[in-house]
Design a protein around this motif. Structure first.
Motif: not given
Length: 393
Positions: A291-298, A329-337
């Protein structure tokens, strides 16, 4: 002094008795009594000791040298009335001057006590003159607080007790109306480190001049605690982003702003994939890390104008004012990478991913928060079912 005055009045009485053989006037004696009372006011007892024996002597002398009984009675009444008036004038003047003198002594004593208390007060204190804001008194606590040890009293700027020119005008206006201003909080940045202070102002008389007494309380530590409490109240402790309550307030304000200026905003609903499986297989500590890692990435990729908050256990909401589908779309491409990189970096046996769905909110009069969140949630589930549901490899 009493002896001199007694002799002075006795001489006047004797001269008046002697004048009866020539002019028969007593007005000089009466004027002398009243002038004595005016020029030398004293206690009523002392004045009676001086006036009454001399007046009795005068009355006796008049009875001997004024043959006309009608004239004698008239002179005795007039002179006796003059004695009574002189006694009354002396009593009034003495009482007034005695009160004035005692008030002066009391004022001097009060000023000495004020000065002593001013110097030993454990809080910073400054006394400035109202007319020109010159510093008249400053205690050691204030000198230390404002780092003024190297300055003489005449060099100290009396405006240091005011935050800004606008605040000074407001404070002075309130002082003129109410005589005091209580608990004025400001941040003092000009002298040394930044400090939060609470100042109490009071308008008073000191040495017959209108002055302003400013008492300063350092509340820097209190402000730090207040800030910490505010963070705890508004921040999700696991992820460090806004919690649900504060996030919903932000969303409500954004909706109100959008309705006011008729500008759409983007609302994105985010759900972490397979959090329950991670909790069941690897424990809740590992789930918290996810949870913490995904929140930090976003948080690392969103705009400074965006707001991300934790809506539930594995759910987040992103508010993006005036943004488009391309932005998401661009935001989630960067987050997924980045998430893919963290999976490899920490050698995790499960996928780090989240599903998202968004809507462009074009507010109308019947738009409400629940409706917007439900629509964004439905868009997220639609996107979730189009991709691989399993988070493990």
């Amino acid at each position: 002094v009493y002896g001199y005055i007694f002799y002075y009045v006795f001489a006047a009485a004797l001269s008046t008795i002697n004048s009866q053989l020539f002019t028969g006037r007593v007005d000089i004696y009466m004027m002398l009594l009243i002038s004595t009372a005016v020029l030398c006011p004293m206690k009523l007892k002392q004045l009676c000791i001086i006036f009454i024996p001399n007046h009795l002597f005068l009355l006796y002398g008049l009875s001997r040298y004024v043959p006309d009984s009608f004239s004698l009675i008239s002179k005795q009444i007039n002179t006796t009335a003059a004695v009574a008036i002189a006694l009354l004038i002396s009593y009034i003047l003495y009482t007034y001057r005695h009160k004035e003198y005692m008030s002066h002594l009391q004022l001097k004593k009060s000023e000495r006590n004020f000065f002593t208390l001013f110097k030993i007060n454990p809080y910073p204190l400054l006394l400035t003159r109202l007319s020109d804001h010159k510093v008249l008194l400053i205690n050691n606590k204030a000198i230390h607080f404002y780092n003024l040890a190297s300055q003489d009293l005449d060099q100290i700027d009396g405006f240091i007790i005011y935050p800004t020119d606008e605040d000074r005008e407001e404070i002075l206006k309130r002082l003129q109306q109410e005589k005091y201003v209580k608990n004025y909080i400001l941040e003092a940045r000009e002298y040394g480190d930044s400090k939060w202070v609470m100042i109490n102002y009071e308008l008073l008389e000191y040495q017959s001049e209108s002055c302003i007494l400013a008492g300063i309380t350092d509340i820097t530590d209190l402000k730090a605690v207040e800030h910490e409490l505010s963070l705890h109240a508004s921040t999700d402790m696991l992820t460090g982003i806004l919690n649900r309550r504060s996030g919903m307030e932000k969303l409500q304000l954004e909706l109100l702003r959008a309705k006011t200026i008729d500008t759409p905003f983007l609302l994105c609903f985010i759900d972490i994939n397979s959090l329950k499986l991670v909790n069941d297989q690897y424990g809740h500590r590992e789930g918290d890390w996810l949870i913490k890692t995904i929140a930090e990435s976003i948080s690392g990729y969103i705009s400074k104008d965006d707001t991300l908050f934790r809506y539930g256990g594995d759910e987040f909401l992103l508010i993006a004012p005036e943004q488009t589908e391309e932005y998401v779309q661009e935001l989630w491409q960067n987050i997924n990478e980045q998430l893919e990189g963290k999976k490899k970096e920490f050698n995790k046996p499960y996928a780090l991913s989240a599903s998202y769905g968004f809507i462009i909110c074009a507010p109308s009069d019947d738009t409400n928060l629940d409706t917007l969140i439900q629509k964004a949630d439905a868009a997220m589930y639609k996107q979730k079912h189009t991709r691989v549901s399993s988070a493990f490899k």
